[in-house]
Design an enzyme around this catalytic site. Structure first.
Site, mmCIF file in Angstrom:
data_model
loop_
_atom_site.group_PDB
_atom_site.id
_atom_site.type_symbol
_atom_site.label_atom_id
_atom_site.label_comp_id
_atom_site.label_asym_id
_atom_site.label_seq_id
_atom_site.Cartn_x
_atom_site.Cartn_y
_atom_site.Cartn_z
ATOM 1 N N ASP A 165 0.820 -1.209 0.000
ATOM 2 C CA ASP A 165 0.000 0.000 0.000
ATOM 3 C C ASP A 165 0.861 1.269 0.000
ATOM 4 O O ASP A 165 0.462 2.299 -0.510
ATOM 5 C CB ASP A 165 -0.929 0.009 1.210
ATOM 6 N N GLU A 178 -5.457 -4.910 -6.521
ATOM 7 C CA GLU A 178 -6.310 -5.685 -5.620
ATOM 8 C C GLU A 178 -7.683 -5.058 -5.643
ATOM 9 O O GLU A 178 -7.880 -3.962 -5.166
ATOM 10 C CB GLU A 178 -5.756 -5.712 -4.189
#
Ligand SMILES: *[C@@H]1O[C@H](CO)[C@@H](O)[C@H](O)[C@H]1NC(C)=O
Ligand SMILES: *[C@@H]1O[C@H](CO)[C@@H](O)[C@H](O)[C@H]1NC(C)=O
Ligand SMILES: *[C@@H]1O[C@H](CO)[C@@H](O)[C@H](O)[C@H]1NC(C)=O
Ligand SMILES: *[C@@H]1O[C@H](CO)[C@@H](O)[C@H](O)[C@H]1NC(C)=O
Ligand SMILES: *[C@@H]1O[C@H](CO)[C@@H](O)[C@H](O)[C@H]1NC(C)=O
Ligand SMILES: *[C@@H]1O[C@H](CO)[C@@H](O)[C@H](O)[C@H]1NC(C)=O
Ligand SMILES: *[C@@H]1O[C@H](CO)[C@@H](O)[C@H](O)[C@H]1NC(C)=O
Ligand SMILES: *[C@@H]1O[C@H](CO)[C@@H](O)[C@H](O)[C@H]1NC(C)=O
Ligand SMILES: *[C@@H]1O[C@H](CO)[C@@H](O)[C@H](O)[C@H]1NC(C)=O
Length: 895
Positions: free
Chosen positions: A471, A546
């Site tokens: 992330d 994702e």
């Protein structure tokens, strides 16, 4: 010496205490140079239950009585994994309802000790090494009463070290490893973020093998294989360099002969060559041997070609000709590159061919019990889906995982995990509260972790990238550490800073991947709703690292294995209730509210559990199909869709969401939607533009195709019937028809059937949609990081009133490919909607693992469709259960 107190509390300890503990007469664990063996089994116990647990020196002497300890006959397991293996816990029971929440976590708040005795044959000229591959979270290691490493060195789940234990080795040895409790915020472990409830031990323990290796005077590190492939690929020679660290363990200089060998696994003449090398006393050098393979066979991802592999071996021998050590690996000739295109999106190329990445995010077992056979089935399922990739986010598992992917042609997107210690940067906006930023010692662990993983992965052709962040990108100190460790391991494939576009380090530039959701339910038009800016969140452009519409609900047969009757009732009676079998309790994915709201609004409130589950499977199917079709269709768009990873592929435990197949390997709606959406050659409908796309993911030559387009209303009356002829272009998606006028006067709901055939009339793809009068309206401006809400829902309630359809089923054996064909015929004049087929054994239990060529089918009036299944396991099938939205349940016995 009596080392422990009594322990009344462990239910199974008495019977386990009877297990054999003496290894006195066992053969030596390793007995020749180059041989490596894992400590094959362990005795383990909590330090709270051992007298004098702090005295690891004493516990690591032979003869300690561990008869009352837990025994496991496996070489690696976390504490919970070991206790399951030892029978203290039972996962059938643990996974039932919320039993998992009742495991005593307190028992894991103190160190535990793994211990084992083993034999060696020490002697002059022999050296022994102890190799770790990461122990969670930290460990003190003692052998024969002496410390080998302490917890400041042996720290981190991925930090592998090699310790020279020559001076400690005896004929009878005792190894004791004290492991320390793990916090995902303070330790470099394998965390779960919001994926599922956390295991009570936080994954603490010897989760990877601890190995003993014997060598002569010189020991080798892992083999690296560097390939330089001439173009055009396969027709020009390739240079191969075999490289490994060589450590002289003696106090005098040693001259050795280093030999390389390379041979195709398919056979043929091996290349063998050698050179002499002198290594100064107690020092380490890189050995480097280069040769040329004249006609390298090229490794391709599964759908583009074969997976030829080569075996490489580097051996070192003394001047007397005695083998000192060897390092081997399997490798393949392939190249991978990546570039950020003019839209700032990353495109990967394999062997020079741009490839659209289609895949899912992997979850290991919650207790990290790696099962090679299960993984192999998972790869087969993944390829059956038409995916080419699995993403591993900080769950690097073991070498066998990569070996299997290499052989089956699956690409692996490997990298570190988000949301905990691994991304404890000052600029990380999403960190859990207690996580401190890295200190100096942390960078050392990160360095060792990257070095170890790079060496484990380097030779595997399936590995196509390492993401050094997920992330968030690593900070200015960690970035060069990671890059240098990869380079030092001769890393040859791309390195990306993260899986998102929140920022990047200057060394790597933007990652070109996006991570902007959705993770929860969105309607099928979401992916196509790209305009006006061509930059809307997770829609079908660029590379989504994702994302999904959250689906993956298991079928009833699986649900009954882990839900109580009241849990089952909650599914449809309490649509907003927090549910244990979802993400962890702190997550917004702890209930099914968003998907449920969509179901209630679009399909009407369910009248029973069965009715609810049918509507759920329809929703899951539609959701995963639309995402993969959207990305596939947009491969050649103005802003191309370059890749997408479904969040997630599998669950770490029986989960109600985020898996394409469930924990029991039973495929349901999300699976067959994803499979439909990822077909190699396919026709798909764009819900927004009302266009039909012809998609071909292959690299082959062009050919003539025809597409039949037919629309019927809910009574079965044909309202549109057309055939389009075209030429498919390999590796292209193009719009071949507009259905705007065909679909402009829908009364309530219609069915659209697209059939793609080749010039001989062979059906290549058949795809049916249900399309409401008006589509769902997305409220983009109110999007959250995990979904985009709707301002208006499509109305599918007319499909609750479809006339019952009568479907006949017949079964035939297909001797050629070992599949069984099943022919469905809709005998009615109306549609037969969403007909599922489930193979069961004589007790009515699901037969898994298996593949179906197609499932959850919608048949037009009088239509006949043949599908096939292949049983991948050993269960004898007895019958097929058939049911549909408007088709009564029936069971058809197999002959
Ligand atoms: C432990 O496992 C090995 C290999 O799976 C097997 O050969 C051996 O018999 C087992 N030992 C015990 C004590 O169960
Ligand atoms: C675990 O429990 C289930 C259900 O109680 C039982 O059927 C199964 O045999 C048990 N497994 C083991 C390994 O004992
Ligand atoms: C697991 O990690 C969490 C988060 O750091 C922590 O609160 C908990 O105490 C840990 N459990 C154990 C057994 O250490
Ligand atoms: C590599 O060489 C060693 C020593 O000759 C041999 O024992 C080993 O089997 C070889 N490995 C492979 C994969 O060929
Ligand atoms: C790509 O990113 C650069 C800066 O990183 C920016 O200047 C440029 O406008 C971006 N291009 C597009 C098409 O968004
Ligand atoms: C990382 O590890 C390598 C190999 O041990 C070492 O050479 C290098 O100095 C380390 N980097 C840092 C910044 O500590
Ligand atoms: C893709 O299209 C080409 C050209 O029509 C065809 O030869 C090939 O079979 C198609 N590939 C697949 C996998 O369907
Ligand atoms: C649809 O059109 C095809 C020719 O394109 C024709 O063969 C078929 O009979 C038509 N079907 C219906 C139901 O009109
Ligand atoms: C496949 O498509 C990509 C993207 O359009 C293109 O760059 C590439 O050259 C194509 N490859 C082949 C073999 O046609």
């Amino acid at each position: 010496m009596k080392m422990r107190q009594g322990k009344a509390s462990f239910a199974l300890s008495l019977s386990l205490g009877l297990a054999v503990t003496s290894t006195a007469n066992a053969a030596a664990l390793v007995s020749s140079p180059g041989q490596v063996a894992a400590i094959p089994a362990w005795d383990l116990e909590s330090s709270a239950k051992i007298n004098d647990a702090n005295n690891l020196a004493a516990l690591s002497k032979t003869g300690v009585d561990t008869s009352q300890w837990n025994k496991v006959n496996v070489s690696k397991c976390t504490l919970m994994g070991c206790l399951l293996e030892a029978g203290v816990y039972n996962d059938t029971q643990l996974f039932y309802s919320d039993n998992l929440a009742n495991v005593d976590a307190e028992q894991f708040s103190v160190p535990w000790i793994y211990r084992k005795e083993f034999e060696l044959n020490p002697g002059s000229g022999k050296h022994f090494l102890l190799q770790t591959h990461g122990i969670t979270s930290r460990a003190d290691i003692y052998l024969n009463g002496k410390q080998v490493a302490d917890k400041s060195t042996q720290a981190g789940s991925y930090a592998g070290y090699t310790y020279d234990i020559t001076d400690l080795a005896a004929s009878s040895n005792a190894l004791a490893i004290r492991v320390y409790p793990t916090s995902y915020y303070y330790d470099f472990a394998l965390g779960w973020v919001d994926w599922n409830p956390w295991p009570a031990d936080n994954g603490t323990g010897v989760w990877r093998d601890v190995e003993i290796k014997q060598t002569g005077p010189v020991a080798l590190g892992p083999l690296r294989v560097v390939t330089q492939i001439g173009t055009p690929l396969g027709s020009k020679p390739a240079d191969v360099t075999l490289r490994a660290k060589a450590q002289n363990l003696e106090k005098t200089a040693v001259t050795i002969t280093a030999s390389g060998s390379v041979v195709a696994e398919s056979g043929g003449e091996p290349l063998v060559w050698s050179k002499k090398v002198t290594i100064p006393p107690l020092s380490t050098i890189d050995i480097d041997l280069t040769n040329t393979v004249q006609k390298p066979a090229i490794w391709w991802p599964a759908f583009w070609g074969a997976q030829p592999l080569y075996k490489a071996n580097l051996t070192v021998s003394t001047s007397e000709g005695a083998l000192s050590d060897f390092a081997g690996a399997t490798f393949g000739f392939r190249t991978v590159t990546s570039k950020v295109n003019s839209n700032n999106d990353t495109v990967f190329s394999v062997n020079g061919q741009p490839i659209q990445i289609l895949g899912g995010g992997y979850a290991p077992d919650m207790f990290l019990r790696f099962d090679k056979a299960k993984w192999e089935m998972e790869v087969k399922y993944t390829l059956d889906l038409g995916f080419n990739t699995i993403r591993l986010e900080g769950k690097n598992e073991h070498p066998e995982l990569y070996e299997i992917a290499d052989r089956l042609g699956l690409l692996l997107m490997v990298g570190w995990e988000c949301c905990d210690k691994w991304e404890a940067w000052s600029y990380n906006q999403d960190l859990a509260v207690p996580t401190p930023v890295w200190n100096d010692a942390d960078y050392v662990i990160a360095n060792a972790s990257m070095a170890h993983e790079a060496l484990m992965l380097q030779t595997h052709p399936s590995v196509f990238v390492y993401l050094i962040g997920s992330d968030y990108w690593p900070d200015t100190k960690a970035t060069p550490i990671y890059i240098n460790a990869l380079k030092a391991a001769d890393w040859q494939v791309p390195i990306l800073a993260s899986a998102s576009r929140r920022g990047y380090p200057k060394e790597l530039g933007p990652s070109g991947l996006k991570m902007e959701g959705p993770y929860d339910w969105v309607p099928p038009n979401y992916w196509y709703d790209i305009e006006p800016s061509r930059s809307r969140l997770g829609a079908a452009f660029g590379f989504g690292s994702e994302q999904s519409s959250g689906g993956g609900t298991p079928a009833l047969s699986s649900l009954k294995k882990f839900l109580s009757q009241s849990d089952l009732d909650d599914l449809w009676k309490n649509p907003d209730k927090d549910l244990f079998h979802m993400s962890r309790e702190t997550s917004q994915f702890h209930q099914r509210s968003i998907e449920n709201k969509g179901i209630w609004k679009r399909w009407g409130a369910p009248s029973s559990l069965e009715d609810y589950l049918t509507k759920v499977q329809i929703t899951d199917y539609e959701g995963s199909r639309a995402m993969f079709e959207g990305f596939s269709a947009m491969w050649n768009a103005k802003r191309p869709a370059t890749g997408v990873i479904y969040w997630m592929l599998t669950g770490a435990f029986p989960s109600l969401h985020w898996n394409i197949w469930d924990y029991y390997m039973h495929p349901a709606g999300a699976y067959f939607g994803a499979k439909m959406g990822s077909r190699l050659e396919h026709v798909a409908y764009d819900y927004v533009k009302k266009d039909v796309y012809l998609i071909n993911h292959s690299l082959d030559v062009e050919g003539p195709r025809s597409i039949s387009l037919q629309v019927i209303d809910t009574s079965g009356k044909v309202t549109y019937n057309n055939t389009v002829s075209t030429t498919t272009k390999a590796n292209t998606s193009k719009s071949i028809a507009s259905l705007t006028s065909a679909l402009n006067s829908i009364k309530d709901v219609v069915f659209l059937r697209l059939i793609l055939s080749d010039d001989k009339g062979k059906v290549l793809s058949r795809n049916v949609y249900w399309i409401a009068k008006s589509i769902d309206t997305l409220d983009w401006n109110n999007s959250d990081w995990f979904y985009t809400p709707l301002s208006k829902y499509a109305d599918y309630t007319a499909l609750n009133k479809l006339a019952t359809a009568n479907v006949s089923v017949s079964v035939g054996k297909n001797s050629v490919d070992q599949t069984t064909s099943v022919t469905l015929e809709n005998l009615s004049s109306g549609p037969a909607f969403f007909v599922s087929l489930n193979l069961v054994d004589s007790k009515g239990e699901d037969v898994v693992p298996l593949t179906w060529s197609d499932n959850y089918l919608t048949l037009f009036p009088k239509e006949k469709v043949t599908v096939a299944f292949q049983n991948l396991g050993n269960t004898e099938p007895a019958a097929i259960q058939v049911e549909g939205k408007n088709v009564a349940k029936a069971t058809v016995q197999l002959a």
